[in-house]
Design a protein around this motif. Structure first.
Motif, PDB file in Angstrom:
ATOM      1  N   CYS A 117       0.833  -1.202   0.000  1.00 42.90           N
ATOM      2  CA  CYS A 117       0.000   0.000   0.000  1.00 42.90           C
ATOM      3  C   CYS A 117       0.869   1.255   0.000  1.00 42.90           C
ATOM      4  O   CYS A 117       2.047   1.209   0.350  1.00 42.90           O
ATOM      5  N   TYR A 137      -0.179   3.713   4.758  1.00 39.46           N
ATOM      6  CA  TYR A 137      -0.358   2.619   5.719  1.00 39.46           C
ATOM      7  C   TYR A 137      -1.613   2.795   6.565  1.00 39.46           C
ATOM      8  O   TYR A 137      -2.420   1.870   6.681  1.00 39.46           O
ATOM      9  N   SER A 192      -4.881   2.381   4.490  1.00 42.80           N
ATOM     10  CA  SER A 192      -5.115   0.989   4.080  1.00 42.80           C
ATOM     11  C   SER A 192      -5.419   0.108   5.286  1.00 42.80           C
ATOM     12  O   SER A 192      -6.275  -0.779   5.205  1.00 42.80           O
ATOM     13  N   LYS A 193      -4.742   0.335   6.385  1.00 37.89           N
ATOM     14  CA  LYS A 193      -5.010  -0.421   7.620  1.00 37.89           C
ATOM     15  C   LYS A 193      -6.474  -0.240   8.023  1.00 37.89           C
ATOM     16  O   LYS A 193      -7.175  -1.218   8.306  1.00 37.89           O
ATOM     17  N   TYR A 231      -8.855  -2.143   5.422  1.00 37.60           N
ATOM     18  CA  TYR A 231      -8.915  -3.605   5.525  1.00 37.60           C
ATOM     19  C   TYR A 231      -9.490  -4.075   6.863  1.00 37.60           C
ATOM     20  O   TYR A 231     -10.182  -5.090   6.914  1.00 37.60           O
ATOM     21  N   LEU A 253      -0.353  -7.126   4.451  1.00 33.67           N
ATOM     22  CA  LEU A 253      -0.368  -5.751   3.963  1.00 33.67           C
ATOM     23  C   LEU A 253       0.977  -5.122   4.295  1.00 33.67           C
ATOM     24  O   LEU A 253       1.352  -5.036   5.458  1.00 33.67           O
ATOM     25  N   ASP A 265      -9.630  -0.719  -3.353  1.00 40.28           N
ATOM     26  CA  ASP A 265      -9.039  -0.358  -2.064  1.00 40.28           C
ATOM     27  C   ASP A 265      -8.454   1.052  -2.200  1.00 40.28           C
ATOM     28  O   ASP A 265      -8.539   1.663  -3.264  1.00 40.28           O
TER      29      ASP A 265
END
Length: 128
Positions: free
Chosen positions: A13, A16, A19-20, A23, A57, A117
Motif C-alpha cells: 500500500c 499505511y 489501508s489499515k 482492511y 499488507l 481499495d
C-alpha cells in the motif's frame, strides 16, 4: 507437486494508516500481528479474512505505482467470496465506498461486482 491452496495474498500500500483502516474496518479483516521492520523502515500487517485466508499488507516508502488498470499484465484483482452480495454492497456504499453495478457471470450465472481499495487495487465480491 501437490498444491493445497493459497496461503496468503500480499498487498503493498501507499498509505499505511488509510489501508489499515480500510482492511480492518471496511472489509472486516481481523488483526493477527502488526510489525515494524526497522531494517527496511517498513510495516507488515498480518490480517485474517474468513477462517483460513490471510492478507499480508506491506508499507514501504515510495513504492512504484500500480500498472495501468484494468488489463495490465500480472495479478488482475483480489476476489472475495460472499454469501449476501446485496448486503455487502449496501455496507460498502454506506461507508462511502464506490461499488460498480452488480453483474452476472455468464459462465456460472453467479452475481459479482467490483470496488477498489485505497490504492486502486480492484477487489471483486463474488456471490457463492
Amino acid at each position: 507437486m501437490n498444491v493445497q491452496g493459497f496461503h496468503h495474498v500480499a498487498i503493498i500500500c501507499s498509505n499505511y494508516e488509510q489501508s489499515k483502516q480500510f482492511y480492518l474496518e471496511i472489509l472486516g479483516c481481523s488483526l493477527i500481528r502488526e510489525t515494524f521492520r526497522t531494517e527496511r523502515n517498513s510495516y507488515k500487517l498480518d490480517l485474517r479474512l474468513g477462517e483460513n485466508d490471510y492478507i499480508e499488507l506491506f508499507y514501504f516508502l515510495n513504492p512504484p505505482a500500480r500498472m495501468s488498470y484494468p488489463e495490465a499484465c500480472g495479478l488482475r484483482h483480489l476476489a472475495l467470496r460472499v454469501n449476501e452480495l446485496d448486503k455487502m454492497v449496501d455496507e460498502l456504499t454506506s461507508k462511502g465506498i464506490v461499488v460498480e453495478p452488480i453483474r452476472r457471470d455468464e459462465l456460472t450465472e453467479k452475481r459479482f461486482t467490483f470496488f477498489q481499495d485505497p490504492d486502486g487495487l480492484p477487489i471483486e465480491l463474488y456471490e457463492d
